[in-house]
Structures are given as C-alpha cells and as structure tokens.
Design a protein around this motif. Structure first.
Motif, PDB file in Angstrom:
ATOM      1  N   UNK A 105       0.822  -1.205   0.000  1.00  0.00           N
ATOM      2  CA  UNK A 105       0.000   0.000   0.000  1.00  0.00           C
ATOM      3  C   UNK A 105       0.862   1.264   0.000  1.00  0.00           C
ATOM      4  N   UNK A 106       1.946   1.271   0.769  1.00  0.00           N
ATOM      5  CA  UNK A 106       2.817   2.457   0.793  1.00  0.00           C
ATOM      6  C   UNK A 106       3.364   2.733  -0.611  1.00  0.00           C
ATOM      7  N   UNK A 107       3.728   1.672  -1.324  1.00  0.00           N
ATOM      8  CA  UNK A 107       4.287   1.851  -2.667  1.00  0.00           C
ATOM      9  C   UNK A 107       3.215   2.339  -3.653  1.00  0.00           C
ATOM     10  N   UNK A 108       1.989   1.843  -3.503  1.00  0.00           N
ATOM     11  CA  UNK A 108       0.887   2.328  -4.363  1.00  0.00           C
ATOM     12  C   UNK A 108       0.641   3.817  -4.102  1.00  0.00           C
ATOM     13  N   UNK A 109       0.653   4.189  -2.824  1.00  0.00           N
ATOM     14  CA  UNK A 109       0.464   5.594  -2.432  1.00  0.00           C
ATOM     15  C   UNK A 109       1.558   6.457  -3.059  1.00  0.00           C
ATOM     16  N   UNK A 110       2.809   6.023  -2.957  1.00  0.00           N
ATOM     17  CA  UNK A 110       3.920   6.806  -3.522  1.00  0.00           C
ATOM     18  C   UNK A 110       3.778   6.977  -5.024  1.00  0.00           C
ATOM     19  N   UNK A 111       3.406   5.905  -5.708  1.00  0.00           N
ATOM     20  CA  UNK A 111       3.246   5.970  -7.158  1.00  0.00           C
ATOM     21  C   UNK A 111       2.155   6.959  -7.547  1.00  0.00           C
ATOM     22  N   UNK A 112       1.014   6.855  -6.882  1.00  0.00           N
ATOM     23  CA  UNK A 112      -0.115   7.726  -7.222  1.00  0.00           C
ATOM     24  C   UNK A 112       0.213   9.179  -6.917  1.00  0.00           C
ATOM     25  N   UNK A 113       0.817   9.390  -5.761  1.00  0.00           N
ATOM     26  CA  UNK A 113       1.137  10.747  -5.319  1.00  0.00           C
ATOM     27  C   UNK A 113       2.124  11.421  -6.271  1.00  0.00           C
ATOM     28  N   UNK A 114       3.109  10.656  -6.672  1.00  0.00           N
ATOM     29  CA  UNK A 114       4.140  11.164  -7.585  1.00  0.00           C
ATOM     30  C   UNK A 114       3.532  11.573  -8.927  1.00  0.00           C
ATOM     31  N   UNK A 115       2.759  10.657  -9.512  1.00  0.00           N
ATOM     32  CA  UNK A 115       2.163  10.930 -10.823  1.00  0.00           C
ATOM     33  C   UNK A 115       1.165  12.086 -10.740  1.00  0.00           C
ATOM     34  N   UNK A 116       0.421  12.136  -9.637  1.00  0.00           N
ATOM     35  CA  UNK A 116      -0.587  13.198  -9.533  1.00  0.00           C
ATOM     36  C   UNK A 116       0.076  14.573  -9.440  1.00  0.00           C
ATOM     37  N   UNK A 117       1.181  14.665  -8.727  1.00  0.00           N
ATOM     38  CA  UNK A 117       1.896  15.945  -8.643  1.00  0.00           C
ATOM     39  C   UNK A 117       2.393  16.379 -10.020  1.00  0.00           C
TER      40      UNK A 117
END
Length: 466
Positions: free
Chosen positions: A286-298
């Motif tokens: 879950x932490x890795x999914x969060x990082x991926x989404x957060x990065x792309x969204x920024x």
C-alpha cells in the motif's frame, strides 16, 4: 546485528514472554528487528519466513500471534472486515490470551490489537502507551503506536510518545539507535527541524543503513525547500538505504520530489521509471501504491504528460477500491482511477465508501468519511472534470482538518497543491485572489521554493489576463 534474544534475555530485559521455547523468543526478536529496520533480512529468512517458523516453534505463543496480527493490521492493506483469515487469526489470539496466564503487558498488547482491529485506533494507542509507562523499552508497543499515530495524523503524540521513553533507551539495548530515528521523525513533523536533524544524524552515525533516519532528513530538506541539499544527501546515501526493501521506494519518491520542486520533470520521471514503478509492481504494498499515485498526480498538476503510466498503478490500486481501511489510502487510490480515466473504479470507490459511512460504527476512519474523506475525494473529481470553482468550495473549508486523514506533512502537501491549482484555474476573480493568498502563505513557510515561485508567476499571468 545483536544476537537474537532467548527466553532468559527477554526476561532479563524486563519484557517476559510467556513461552518456554527459546526458538520462538528468538524468532519474535527477528521479526521485531526487521519491522523496526524496514527491511526483510534474507539471512534471517525475511519477515514472512520468520513468522511461519515462529508459529511452528510454539503454536500457542500469544505474543507470536500478536506480532503477526499487528503487522497484518498495521501494514495498512488488510482488515478483519475484508479478510476471513485475519479475522480468524485474531480470534485465535484472543482465545489463547484468555486460556493462558499472561503478564499484564502481554494482555494489554492483545487488547490494543483488538481495539485496532475494530477501527478504534486512538484507543489502541492509549493501551500501547499504558504498556510504555511501565515498560519504556517495549519496542513493539513503541513502533505499533508510532505507525498508528502516523495514520491518525497525531503528530505531537508521535513525538511525545518517544520523548517519554527516550531516556531509557541506552546504547546497550538492541536497536536503540532506531529509536533516535523515530524521535527525529516526530520532531520533524512538528517543525523542530534542527533537533530532528541532529538526532537523525546521530542515528546514521551509529548505523548508516537506517533508512528511516535517512528518510527523516529527506523530509527536513523537503519541508525547508532545500532542494540542493536534499538532492546531494539522497545521492550520497543511496547505497546505504536502497536495500531497505520496505522503505526504498518511498525514499526514491522523496528524491523525485526535489526534481518536481525544481521543475525538472524528466529527472523526476527517470527516478519514477527506474525505481518507484518497478518496486511497486513487485511489492504491491500500500505504501508503494500511495507513492506511485502521489508522484504521478503531482506531475499531472504541473501539466506533465504521463503516457500510460497511470494504467500500471491502477491495476494494483483497483484491487483495493472497496477496502476503505484508511482515508489517506483511498485518496491515493482515487488519484490513480482519475489519472487512468477509469470511471467505473472511481464510482465504485465513492459509492462503496458512502455506503459504509452511513452506518453508525466505531471505526475511526469511517467516522471521518462524511466530514473529510468524501468532500476531499469530490474535490479531486470536480477538478478533473474542470469544475475548479466547485473543487475550491469543497477543499478550502476543510484544509486545516485534513491532517486528521493522516500521512506526513510532505505527503499531504498534494492536497494543498490541488487547492492552489484549482483556485488558480478558477473562473472567479475571488478564487484567483485566494490562490495568490495561498501562495504568499506557502512562500512564508518554505522560503525560496522554486515551485512556489513558478506558481506565483503563473498567478501573475492569470491576473494580467483577467
């Protein structure tokens, strides 16, 4: 690494474990060490390997069940509502705890996890604190409470919980330097940057592979917009933390944030493609999914073209669209369904949460959904649909409460960025004024931030066209 502790060593440490199996005690220690250091240590057999050997060594060892269930619950990807196995494992632990003469401390551990499993996160923390008042070197109680305070957005509690036990963690106690790292993180989240950096560096001087302390310094440089220092630090220390398999993806995420801050999107995407995306694909955590989404969204907010990158994240994220364990996670799952333009997953996430949030329940996270979760997610949806005014109307009134959805200041900054972009792109003069106000505020908190300067220039251009 210190030798693993047997029954006598745990007893000598004042942390009696109710089992006669030395092997079980040592495996308990091995799991605890890997959890604390954010690393699956292959020479020990990794966390999963140690947990299965632990159960075999003494199937009735209550604290063995407690550490296994706690890791499953606190990993943020599972709950008794969703997993029959976890539900049954919790029942087994409760049953064992009632049929054995346990110490008061062990009973509190079991009760804390029972509270956590029913969604009563603040109560779980109260019970871990009760343990720490009489057993300040109970590392499991300390780490479980640290992670849970993080989920709750309880920053001062996260800091003070360590402050209360810190004097007891003398250098002779195994893993004591990691407690410096916990303390440093809580200090950093409450803006005591100098003291935080001092402690994180002390921890790294003792153990340079301490990925959490390195991560704390990454946060400090991020919060102060000290991009050059941040980039140099990540580059110099990469070989020390990249083998911490549970945290490496997140540290690379921090590294890429500095490039986004500078507007060097290609460099950020290179880190994303080489390190962040592949790690997420292999772990699915879950932490890795969060990082991926957060990065792309920024990057998306900055107008960067992302190709089909969203689709890969969505494949992992959509498995969790009905879970609703933590609101913070849901926000990031939503980013991926919006990014990949998957209307079905977006609708599923929102409607299933609305349903769950209707019923009165003890679940702390679900109780926040009507007031914070749903308006936040709706703001994302409105923004993606081009309704910037509506996004601002939803987000602006709750901006100071969003800390309650948890995560770190750096992670929640994506919500602030969304609000600024929505206000900047609004048709209304008042909201464009609001954008300029928010940017002045941001500039005061992070002087010399290239991102803020970039957005201020954009705001000036919008103003001159109006």
């Amino acid at each position: 690494m210190a030798p693993l502790r047997d029954c006598k060593a745990w007893k000598d440490a004042g942390l009696v474990l109710s089992t006669t199996s030395n092997e079980a005690c040592k495996l308990f220690d091995a799991v605890l060490a890997q959890y604390t250091t954010w690393t699956n240590n292959e020479s020990l057999g990794g966390i999963e390997g140690c947990l299965s050997k632990l159960k075999a060594a003494d199937p009735n060892f209550t604290m063995g069940h407690a550490i296994a269930n706690g890791l499953e619950l606190i990993g943020g990807g599972s709950s008794v509502r969703l997993s029959k196995e976890l539900d049954s494992a919790m029942r087994t632990m409760m049953m064992l705890s009632k049929s054995q003469p346990l110490t008061e401390r062990e009973k509190l551990h079991v009760s804390a996890l029972d509270m956590f499993a029913s969604g009563q996160l603040p109560k779980a923390c109260d019970l871990w604190e009760q343990i720490l008042q009489s057993h300040p070197t109970d590392l499991l109680a300390l780490k479980f409470s640290q992670d849970t305070y993080f989920y709750l957005g309880y920053q001062a509690q996260m800091r003070d919980s360590v402050a209360r036990v810190y004097p007891f963690w003398t250098p002779d106690i195994p893993l004591s330097s990691y407690v410096k790292g916990f303390y440093a993180f809580g200090l950093m989240e409450t803006n005591f940057f100098d003291r935080a950096e001092e402690l994180a560096r002390e921890a790294l001087a003792i153990n340079k592979t301490d990925a959490w302390s390195a991560h704390t310094i990454a946060h400090i440089n991020e919060m102060k917009a000290e991009v050059k220092k941040g980039l140099e630090f990540m580059k110099e220390t990469e070989t020390n933390w990249k083998n911490s398999d549970m945290l490496a993806c997140h540290n690379y995420w921090h590294w890429a944030l500095y490039f986004i801050e500078k507007g060097e999107y290609e460099a950020a995407l290179t880190i994303y493609d080489n390190h962040i995306a592949p790690r997420c694909l292999s772990s699915g955590s879950m932490l890795d999914i969060v990082d991926n989404s957060s990065m792309l969204y920024r990057l998306h907010l900055e107008g960067v073209k992302l190709g089909d990158r969203w689709n890969n994240v969505l494949q992992l994220a959509k498995k969790h669209s009905r879970d609703h364990i933590l609101l913070f996670n849901d926000a990031h799952l939503l980013m991926s369904s919006l990014g990949a333009k998957d209307q079905k997953t977006t609708d599923e996430l929102l409607t299933t949460l609305q349903e769950l949030a209707k019923a009165p329940c003890e679940d702390h996270e679900l109780s926040l959904a009507p007031r914070l979760g749903l308006p936040l997610y709706q703001a994302f949806v409105e923004f993606e649909n081009g309704n910037c005014d509506k996004a601002v109307d939803l987000l602006y009134p709750i901006r100071y409460q969003l800390i309650e959805v948890g995560g770190s200041n750096a992670q929640r900054d994506v919500f602030s960025q969304l609000l600024i972009h929505a206000a900047l792109n609004s048709k209304s003069q008042a909201k464009q004024n609001l954008a300029r106000c928010l940017l002045r505020e941001r500039d005061a908190m992070r002087p010399n931030s290239p991102m803020t300067e970039r957005l201020i220039r954009k705001a000036a251009a919008v103003h001159s066209m109006a």
